[in-house]
Scaffold this active site. Structure first.
Site, short mmCIF file in Angstrom:
data_model
loop_
_atom_site.label_atom_id
_atom_site.label_comp_id
_atom_site.label_asym_id
_atom_site.label_seq_id
_atom_site.Cartn_x
_atom_site.Cartn_y
_atom_site.Cartn_z
CD GLU A 175 67.90 0.47 37.25
OE1 GLU A 175 68.85 -0.27 37.98
OE2 GLU A 175 67.40 -0.74 36.55
CD GLU A 194 71.47 -3.52 34.97
OE1 GLU A 194 71.68 -4.41 36.54
OE2 GLU A 194 71.97 -2.48 36.18
C1 GLA Z 1 69.89 -3.81 38.62
C2 GLA Z 1 68.22 -4.03 37.79
C3 GLA Z 1 67.37 -3.92 38.49
C4 GLA Z 1 67.22 -3.96 40.02
C5 GLA Z 1 68.52 -3.36 40.44
C6 GLA Z 1 68.71 -3.47 42.42
O1 GLA Z 1 69.83 -1.83 38.42
O2 GLA Z 1 68.26 -3.39 36.76
O3 GLA Z 1 66.46 -4.04 38.13
O4 GLA Z 1 67.24 -5.06 39.83
O5 GLA Z 1 69.54 -3.68 40.01
O6 GLA Z 1 70.17 -2.43 42.65
#
Ligand code: GLA
Ligand code: ZN
Length: 667
Positions: A309, A152
């Protein structure tokens, strides 16, 4: 041609075995549970840097060697991550320049993650080194199927190195000509004329923050810095592992990076999907998320996208983390697949025992076994996904596009004037997307630079800023038979945020739309105007352009204020096409009725001929039809012929019922 990188839907997610290094029995248990849950992929190493390089230049790959082998032996593929998202403490301690300087001008201390300078040559070198080691070591490992670059990417840095890089970026953008910059930033205003590049700094609360053209440049620069940081990361990977695709996980409509530009650098677009279901389980959220999926699907034309995710149950970062109702996460996962995702992945496989995210949802809870509601859901879904391999690589063929453009979003955010508290660019684009979504029509979400000619209809709400060439492209699209809708406050500025002279919308667009906008009114909260269209009254809020129909036909007029009776919706035949201008911010009813009229006028047929009650969302991907019910009620569906219910593996026909919060998948 290979349709995708895989021949099945990826089901897996973030796996952090390095947190369980001293409990090998947990690793063994993970393998057993993964197979039970129909997991076929694990994303490993995202935050493993301090384990892999415990001291500068000293590498230890023991844990990774072991876990990659174990995963492979158990038939689970690996998406291998580069670890730049979080650095070891020794690195930050020895080279403070790698840490980020915030807008305040103060350098952050070591801590959290995503806390690095985007320019620092030291950080870039250290990242390249560890990435090189990873690539060399695992280039032939049979489990490794993809690179997950960092995590991210986000944020910005205001250190001296970044200031200098910003100036260099500006020199290139403005052809090394400071006078060009002075003109394009309109620096005659408030005595801002610069006489040396060194006088320019990043936008800051306690410094310059009122030059919108400069803020736009800063956005572009930061976004480009992320891309060049990424290019630096992947250089060794491209060299050593040219056949392993790369992706990085995007965050919804995060506006710190121009994802439409970044996507061109990826083999595959992926994003992290965390719907706010807990704020109320509702159709509106489903529509927003559908829009986001379509944005990412449209970004890398012809290439697959991943949902990298999602959560299996709750998150830990809302104010109040309500549990989503049973099966909602499965519906949400199926929605992703319906919109083109080739994966359903979770953060995270197993809840961590300590640390910030220990109460975030996971497949395996602290109880450690499989006898949980969440585990059962994940495993049922995994079994279902195995039946959907047919959709891999299949795309929908959209006849309609909505323009959502990152740079336009920046320009809208920065200008001062009209309605300063109700900009709502994303919401406005979703509002115009919704009628098609409800009607089972696939829609592409594109930047203003994409090819319009393949669509029957292009809708560009709030097209405030026009990048170079956009006027000509809209003109030739409509002239050649295209249908184009835009709304209020469109065509005001060029890509430097300089207003077009000679009246709005810009230049030839006045002919294309057959209008001239003389003034714009803004309505405070609670004050409304109204428009009558096809004998029905619709409410008007926030913004109204006061336009003259110069050659166009008025389809509806304002009802109140001194501009009552003036056109609010216009239609203009231009060449072989038609251009519509909706001069006001409409309510949802209006865009639904108006778009339904356009759909029938243009004869845009839905992607299937299944007849379903309102509230059933139909989505076709290849030959597979997804029926989804995001509402609170049972809904009826009338099938036009017999289909195979893929999940139940039975043939069905006639009237069927779809329960709330559920889905049926047909072929
Ligand atoms: C983000 C991050 C993950 C985690 C999630 C929690 O998407 O990439 O590492 O912290 O949030 O929702
Ligand atoms: Zn920096």
């Amino acid at each position: 041609m290979k349709k995708s990188f895989f021949d099945h839907i990826i089901h897996g997610g973030d796996y952090n075995p390095d947190q369980w290094i001293n409990t090998p029995e947990i690793w063994d248990e993970d393998m057993r549970l993964m197979k039970l849950a129909h997991i076929n992929s694990a994303t490993v190493g995202i935050f493993s840097w301090s384990m892999l390089e415990p001291e500068e230049g000293v590498y230890n790959f023991e844990f990774l060697d072991k876990i990659l082998d174990e995963l492979h032996e158990n038939g689970i593929d690996v998406i291998l991550s580069t670890p730049s998202g979080a650095r070891p403490a020794w690195l930050a301690q020895k080279y403070p320049e790698v840490l980020r300087v915030e807008e305040t001008g103060i350098r952050n201390e070591y801590g959290v993650r995503h806390n690095h300078c985007l320019t620092s040559p030291v950080y870039r070198e250290k990242v390249r080194n560890i990435n090189t080691k990873l690539a060399e070591r695992y280039k032939d490992h049979p489990a490794v199927k993809m690179w997950h670059i960092s995590n991210e990417y986000c944020g910005e840095c205001h250190c001296d190195l970044c200031q200098e890089a910003f100036r260099d970026w500006l020199k290139e953008y403005y052809h090394n000509d400071l006078e060009e910059l002075n003109f394009k930033w309109w620096n005659g205003f408030w005595a801002h004329r610069m006489t040396d590049w060194s006088q320019i700094n990043s936008p800051k609360f306690r410094g310059e923050n009122h030059v919108s053209a400069m803020k736009l440049c800063w956005n572009r620069f930061v976004s480009d810095s992320h891309i060049s940081f990424f290019e630096n990361e992947i250089a060794p990977l491209r060299e050593i592992t040219p056949n392993i695709p790369v992706t990085t996980n995007f965050m919804k409509m995060y506006d710190g990076i121009d994802y439409q530009k970044f996507a061109k650098h990826l083999d595959l677009v992926s994003w992290d999907n965390y719907p706010a279901w807990d704020k109320g389980y509702n159709e509106a959220e489903a529509c927003d998320i559908a829009f986001v999926h379509d944005t990412f699907r449209s970004m890398n034309d012809g290439k697959p996208f991943f949902m990298m995710e999602s959560t299996t149950s709750l998150v830990n970062w809302h104010d109040v983390n309500k549990l989503p109702r049973p099966r909602l996460q499965s519906l949400s996962a199926i929605q992703a697949v319906a919109h083109g995702a080739d994966s359903v992945q979770y953060f995270q496989w197993r809840k961590s025992r300590g640390g910030h995210e220990k109460y975030h949802g996971a497949v395996v809870d602290h109880c450690g076994h499989e006898h949980t509601r969440v585990f059962r859901e994940v495993s049922d879904l995994g079994a279902q996904l195995e039946k959907l391999s047919d959709v891999i690589g299949e795309k929908s063929n959209s006849k309609v596009a909505v323009v959502y453009d990152w740079e336009n979003g920046w320009a809208i955010k920065h200008f001062c004037g009209y309605n300063n508290i109700n900009r709502k660019y994303f919401e406005e684009c979703v509002k115009w997307y919704k009628p098609f979504w409800q009607n089972g029509l696939s829609v592409d979400i594109i930047s203003m630079e994409e090819d319009f000619s393949k669509y029957d209809l292009v809708i560009a709400p709030f097209l405030y800023m026009l990048k170079n060439g956009t006027i000509e492209r809209i003109e030739s699209y409509v002239k050649n038979g295209g249908n184009f809708i835009t709304t209020y406050l469109s065509g005001l500025v060029d890509e430097n945020d300089l207003c077009y002279l000679g009246g709005f919308p810009a230049n030839e667009l006045k002919d294309v739309f057959g209008i001239w906008c003389e003034e714009t009114d803004s309505l405070p909260e609670g004050i409304k105007n109204a428009v009558i269209y096809n004998s029905k009254e619709y409410s008007v809020e926030h913004v109204c352009d006061i336009i003259h129909a110069n050659g166009s036909t008025s389809l509806g007029e304002y009802q109140k204020d001194f501009y009552a009776g003036m056109p609010a919706i216009t239609e203009n035949k231009y060449g072989n096409g038609t251009a519509y201008y909706v001069a006001f911010r409409n309510d949802e009813d209006f865009s639904i009725d108006f778009c339904n009229d356009i759909i029938s006028k243009l004869n845009i047929s839905p992607d299937t001929s299944i007849d379903a009650e309102n509230g059933v969302i139909i989505r076709k991907r290849g030959d597979v039809i997804f029926l989804m019910n995001f509402s609170d009620n049972e809904k009826r569906i009338n099938l036009d012929h017999s289909y195979t219910d893929i999940l139940a593996d039975v043939s069905i026909n006639g009237q069927i019922i779809i329960k709330p919060c559920s889905y049926i998948i047909l072929k």
